[in-house]
Write a protein that holds these residues in place. Structure first.
Motif, short mmCIF file in Angstrom:
data_model
loop_
_atom_site.label_atom_id
_atom_site.label_comp_id
_atom_site.label_asym_id
_atom_site.label_seq_id
_atom_site.Cartn_x
_atom_site.Cartn_y
_atom_site.Cartn_z
N ASN A 102 0.82 -1.22 0.00
CA ASN A 102 0.00 0.00 0.00
C ASN A 102 0.85 1.27 0.00
N ALA A 103 1.89 1.30 0.82
CA ALA A 103 2.73 2.51 0.87
C ALA A 103 3.47 2.68 -0.45
N LEU A 104 3.91 1.57 -1.01
CA LEU A 104 4.64 1.63 -2.28
C LEU A 104 3.74 2.18 -3.39
N VAL A 105 2.52 1.68 -3.45
CA VAL A 105 1.61 2.15 -4.51
C VAL A 105 1.22 3.61 -4.26
N GLY A 106 1.03 3.98 -3.00
CA GLY A 106 0.78 5.39 -2.70
C GLY A 106 1.94 6.26 -3.16
N HIS A 107 3.13 5.74 -3.00
CA HIS A 107 4.32 6.49 -3.42
C HIS A 107 4.33 6.70 -4.94
N LEU A 108 3.82 5.73 -5.70
CA LEU A 108 3.76 5.90 -7.16
C LEU A 108 2.94 7.14 -7.50
N TYR A 109 1.87 7.39 -6.74
CA TYR A 109 1.04 8.58 -6.97
C TYR A 109 1.81 9.85 -6.62
N GLN A 110 2.61 9.79 -5.57
CA GLN A 110 3.44 10.96 -5.22
C GLN A 110 4.43 11.26 -6.34
N VAL A 111 5.02 10.21 -6.90
CA VAL A 111 5.97 10.41 -8.01
C VAL A 111 5.23 10.95 -9.22
N ALA A 112 4.04 10.42 -9.49
CA ALA A 112 3.24 10.91 -10.62
C ALA A 112 2.91 12.39 -10.45
N ASN A 113 2.56 12.80 -9.23
CA ASN A 113 2.28 14.22 -8.98
C ASN A 113 3.51 15.07 -9.25
N ARG A 114 4.63 14.58 -8.84
CA ARG A 114 5.89 15.31 -9.07
C ARG A 114 6.15 15.47 -10.58
N ILE A 115 5.94 14.38 -11.31
CA ILE A 115 6.14 14.43 -12.77
C ILE A 115 5.19 15.46 -13.38
N ALA A 116 3.92 15.42 -12.97
CA ALA A 116 2.93 16.36 -13.52
C ALA A 116 3.34 17.80 -13.25
N LYS A 117 3.84 18.05 -12.04
CA LYS A 117 4.30 19.42 -11.72
C LYS A 117 5.52 19.78 -12.55
N ASP A 118 6.47 18.86 -12.64
CA ASP A 118 7.71 19.13 -13.40
C ASP A 118 7.40 19.38 -14.87
N LYS A 119 6.40 18.69 -15.40
CA LYS A 119 6.05 18.81 -16.82
C LYS A 119 5.10 19.99 -17.07
N GLY A 120 4.66 20.64 -16.00
CA GLY A 120 3.82 21.82 -16.17
C GLY A 120 2.37 21.53 -16.53
N ILE A 121 1.89 20.34 -16.19
CA ILE A 121 0.50 19.99 -16.52
C ILE A 121 -0.38 19.82 -15.29
N ALA A 122 0.20 20.05 -14.10
CA ALA A 122 -0.55 19.76 -12.87
C ALA A 122 -1.83 20.57 -12.78
N GLU A 123 -1.75 21.86 -13.02
CA GLU A 123 -2.93 22.71 -12.86
C GLU A 123 -3.91 22.56 -14.01
N ARG A 124 -3.40 22.35 -15.23
CA ARG A 124 -4.29 22.14 -16.38
C ARG A 124 -5.09 20.86 -16.20
N GLY A 125 -4.41 19.86 -15.68
CA GLY A 125 -5.06 18.57 -15.49
C GLY A 125 -4.32 17.48 -16.23
N PHE A 126 -4.45 16.29 -15.71
CA PHE A 126 -3.77 15.13 -16.31
C PHE A 126 -4.52 13.88 -15.90
N ARG A 127 -4.19 12.81 -16.54
CA ARG A 127 -4.88 11.55 -16.26
C ARG A 127 -3.87 10.51 -15.78
N LEU A 128 -4.26 9.77 -14.74
CA LEU A 128 -3.45 8.66 -14.25
C LEU A 128 -4.22 7.38 -14.54
N VAL A 129 -3.55 6.45 -15.20
CA VAL A 129 -4.21 5.20 -15.62
C VAL A 129 -3.34 4.02 -15.23
N MET A 130 -3.97 3.00 -14.68
CA MET A 130 -3.29 1.72 -14.51
C MET A 130 -4.20 0.64 -15.10
N ASN A 131 -3.79 0.12 -16.23
CA ASN A 131 -4.56 -0.94 -16.87
C ASN A 131 -4.34 -2.26 -16.15
#
Ligand code: AMP
Length: 114
Positions: free
Chosen positions: A58-87
Motif C-alpha cells: 500500500n505505501a509503495l503504490v501510494g508512493h507511485l502517486y506521489q511520483v506521478a504528482n511530481r512528474i505532472a508538476k515538473d512537466k507543467g501539466i498539474a494545474e491544467r489537469g492530467f490523467r493517471l491510468v493503470m490498466n
C-alpha cells in the motif's frame, strides 16, 4: 523478474529516458506517447497486475502517486489537469505485466476512454 522489460529498465539493463528514480520507484518516458506528456511510473519491485497488489504494497503504490504528482508538476501539466491510468489484464489493454501508472497530459482528455 528476468523476462520483464520494466524490471530491466529499472535495473538499467534496457535503455529508457528516465526522468526520476529513488529507492523504490522509477519514472520514464513512454516509448509510444499517446499525449504530449506520457510518462510511466513503476515500482522497482515486480508486481504483475493491480490485482497482485498486497496490503504490504500500500505505501509503495501510494508512493507511485506521489511520483506521478511530481512528474505532472515538473512537466507543467498539474494545474491544467492530467490523467493517471493503470490498466489491468487483457480487456483493459495491459501489455506489460509490471504495474505502471500512465501519466498522460498536455492535451484535452476524452471521457469515456476508448
Ligand atoms: P499498458 O498497455 O498499460 O501495459 O502500457 C504499456 C506501455 O508501455 C505502453 O504505453 C507502451 O508504449 C510502453 N512501453 C512498452 N515498452 C516500452 C519501453 N521499452 N520503454 C518505454 N515504454 C514502453
Amino acid at each position: 523478474m528476468t523476462d520483464c522489460i520494466f524490471c530491466k529498465i529499472a535495473e538499467r539493463k534496457l535503455p529508457a529516458k528516465i526522468l526520476y528514480e529513488d529507492n523504490t520507484a522509477v519514472a520514464f518516458e513512454d516509448i509510444a506517447p499517446q499525449a504530449p506528456v506520457h510518462v510511466l511510473v513503476i515500482p522497482k519491485k515486480h508486481i504483475s497486475t493491480a490485482l497482485d497488489i498486497k496490503e504490504e504494497d500500500n505505501a509503495l503504490v501510494g508512493h507511485l502517486y506521489q511520483v506521478a504528482n511530481r512528474i505532472a508538476k515538473d512537466k507543467g501539466i498539474a494545474e491544467r489537469g492530467f490523467r493517471l491510468v493503470m490498466n489491468c489484464n487483457p480487456e483493459s489493454g495491459q501489455a506489460v505485466y509490471h504495474i505502471h501508472l500512465h501519466v498522460l497530459g498536455g492535451r484535452r482528455m476524452h471521457w469515456p476512454p476508448g
